[in-house]
Scaffold this motif. Structure first.
Motif, PDB file in Angstrom:
ATOM      1  N   VAL A   3      82.522 -71.773  28.185  1.00  0.00           N
ATOM      2  CA  VAL A   3      82.980 -70.449  28.596  1.00  0.00           C
ATOM      3  C   VAL A   3      83.024 -69.542  27.370  1.00  0.00           C
ATOM      4  CG1 VAL A   3      84.887 -69.142  29.601  1.00  0.00           C
ATOM      5  CG2 VAL A   3      84.381 -71.432  30.449  1.00  0.00           C
ATOM      6  N   LYS A   4      82.431 -68.372  27.519  1.00  0.00           N
ATOM      7  CA  LYS A   4      82.447 -67.375  26.446  1.00  0.00           C
ATOM      8  C   LYS A   4      83.609 -66.417  26.712  1.00  0.00           C
ATOM      9  CE  LYS A   4      79.506 -63.922  24.252  1.00  0.00           C
ATOM     10  NZ  LYS A   4      78.200 -63.259  24.306  1.00  0.00           N
ATOM     11  N   VAL A   5      84.357 -66.103  25.677  1.00  0.00           N
ATOM     12  CA  VAL A   5      85.533 -65.234  25.792  1.00  0.00           C
ATOM     13  C   VAL A   5      85.278 -63.924  25.051  1.00  0.00           C
ATOM     14  CG1 VAL A   5      87.977 -65.003  25.222  1.00  0.00           C
ATOM     15  CG2 VAL A   5      87.084 -67.225  25.922  1.00  0.00           C
ATOM     16  N   ASN A   6      85.494 -62.812  25.754  1.00  0.00           N
ATOM     17  CA  ASN A   6      85.411 -61.489  25.134  1.00  0.00           C
ATOM     18  C   ASN A   6      86.845 -61.025  24.872  1.00  0.00           C
ATOM     19  OD1 ASN A   6      85.146 -58.813  24.425  1.00  0.00           O
ATOM     20  ND2 ASN A   6      83.662 -58.330  26.002  1.00  0.00           N
ATOM     21  N   SER A   7      87.361 -61.338  23.695  1.00  0.00           N
ATOM     22  CA  SER A   7      88.764 -61.080  23.351  1.00  0.00           C
ATOM     23  C   SER A   7      89.140 -59.610  23.394  1.00  0.00           C
ATOM     24  CB  SER A   7      89.069 -61.639  21.969  1.00  0.00           C
ATOM     25  OG  SER A   7      88.919 -63.028  21.961  1.00  0.00           O
ATOM     26  N   LYS A   8      88.184 -58.730  23.175  1.00  0.00           N
ATOM     27  CA  LYS A   8      88.473 -57.291  23.186  1.00  0.00           C
ATOM     28  C   LYS A   8      88.950 -56.825  24.555  1.00  0.00           C
ATOM     29  CE  LYS A   8      85.280 -55.953  19.551  1.00  0.00           C
ATOM     30  NZ  LYS A   8      84.133 -55.117  19.211  1.00  0.00           N
TER      31      LYS A   8
END
Length: 65
Positions: A3-8
């Motif tokens: 899973v890729k996380v876009n923290s922004k």
């Protein structure tokens, strides 16, 4: 990585944490540019079920498989 996380995009609502069946998601001590704590995925626990993707109202997650 499953899973890729876009923290922004994260607003620290916690819906992903409470709905993850494997408790693979936790908040870090880091903050994004908007002042919210970021999340991290434990790849060893993650089963790429997509519940985090479904529950997140802010589009933080991308399921890679």
């Amino acid at each position: 990585m499953k899973v890729k996380v876009n923290s922004k995009r994260c607003k620290q609502c916690g819906l992903c944490l409470v709905n993850c069946p494997k408790n693979a998601i936790t908040f870090t001590k880091n903050f994004n540019e908007f002042g919210y704590r970021t999340v991290v995925i434990d790849d060893d626990k993650c089963i790429a079920c997509g519940i985090c993707y479904t529950m997140c109202p802010d589009g933080v997650y991308e399921i890679l498989g």
